[in-house]
Design an enzyme around this catalytic site. Structure first.
Site, PDB file in Angstrom:
ATOM      1  N   VAL A   1      38.081  34.877  46.718  1.00 23.37           N
ATOM      2  CA  VAL A   1      39.201  33.931  46.618  1.00 23.37           C
ATOM      3  C   VAL A   1      40.514  34.677  46.365  1.00 23.37           C
ATOM      4  CG1 VAL A   1      40.141  31.976  45.310  1.00 23.37           C
ATOM      5  CG2 VAL A   1      37.690  32.093  45.790  1.00 23.37           C
ATOM      6  N   CYS A   2      40.432  35.767  45.609  1.00 21.02           N
ATOM      7  CA  CYS A   2      41.639  36.464  45.150  1.00 21.02           C
ATOM      8  C   CYS A   2      42.609  36.874  46.267  1.00 21.02           C
ATOM      9  CB  CYS A   2      41.265  37.682  44.309  1.00 21.02           C
ATOM     10  SG  CYS A   2      40.400  37.262  42.781  1.00 21.02           S
TER      11      CYS A   2
END
Length: 201
Positions: free
Chosen positions: A50-51
């Site tokens: 996700v980062c």
């Protein structure tokens, strides 16, 4: 989980990679944002899932934050060297490319602990976001669990709302967007606003 809204943002000095790619050993928050607003956001780890989507989203809106006089600062427990390697990895290979804002190395976990966003078991930071005003005080915070990517446009909306309040003295009702009218913080003000706008809420 601490609520830092209304309190001074914890200061720190740590290694970082600046937006121009320079690696520094002693990046100090107070010095870097003195007299300016800032968005400080924590994320779990470099080279994860996700980062990168979040860091790229912040980078794509970086000029919008700059137009509003806001510094953007990302923080994870990775080293400055990991940050640098991630910046040097192309987006189509899972990297973030040369993002235009600072990435701070919180290798001792002191910063995520000061902001109380450290995951109790995983030992990484939750997706915490903090809006800091010109006086160094936290005015907005939100913390997402690890699987839940944040909405960077919502942080821009919060910046606009704070700017509006500071400029006009009015408060910003639910769903307020830049260009909308505000509300006088009084019984008369809320009655007037609701009479004209309650159907839009």
């Amino acid at each position: 989980m601490s609520v830092l809204v209304g309190r001074p943002a914890p200061d720190f000095t740590a290694a970082a990679v600046l937006g121009n790619g320079e690696i520094v050993d002693s990046y100090n928050l107070k010095d870097a944002i003195k007299g300016k607003k800032a968005v400080l956001f924590f994320y779990p780890l470099d080279f994860t899932f996700v980062c990168p989507s979040e860091l790229i989203a912040f980078d794509k809106r970086y000029e919008e934050f700059q137009k509003r006089g806001v510094e953007v600062i990302g923080i994870s427990i990775d080293s400055q060297f990991s940050h640098n390697a991630w910046r040097n990895t192309p987006v189509n290979q899972g990297g973030i490319g040369p993002v235009k804002y600072t990435l701070v190395a919180d290798v001792k976990h002191e910063i995520c602990q000061a902001y109380d966003v450290e995951h109790p078991e995983a030992g990484v930071a939750f997706r915490g976001s903090f809006l800091i005003d010109e006086e160094g005080n936290v005015r907005h915070q939100v913390v997402n669990d690890l699987p839940l990517g944040r909405n960077v446009d919502e942080m821009l909306r919060m910046v606009d709302a704070l700017n509006f309040h500071q400029e006009h003295g009015e408060v910003c009702p639910a769903g307020w967007q830049q260009g909308n009218e505000g509300m006088q913080a009084s019984p008369e003000g809320v009655a007037k606003y609701l009479a004209e706008n309650s159907d839009k809420l």
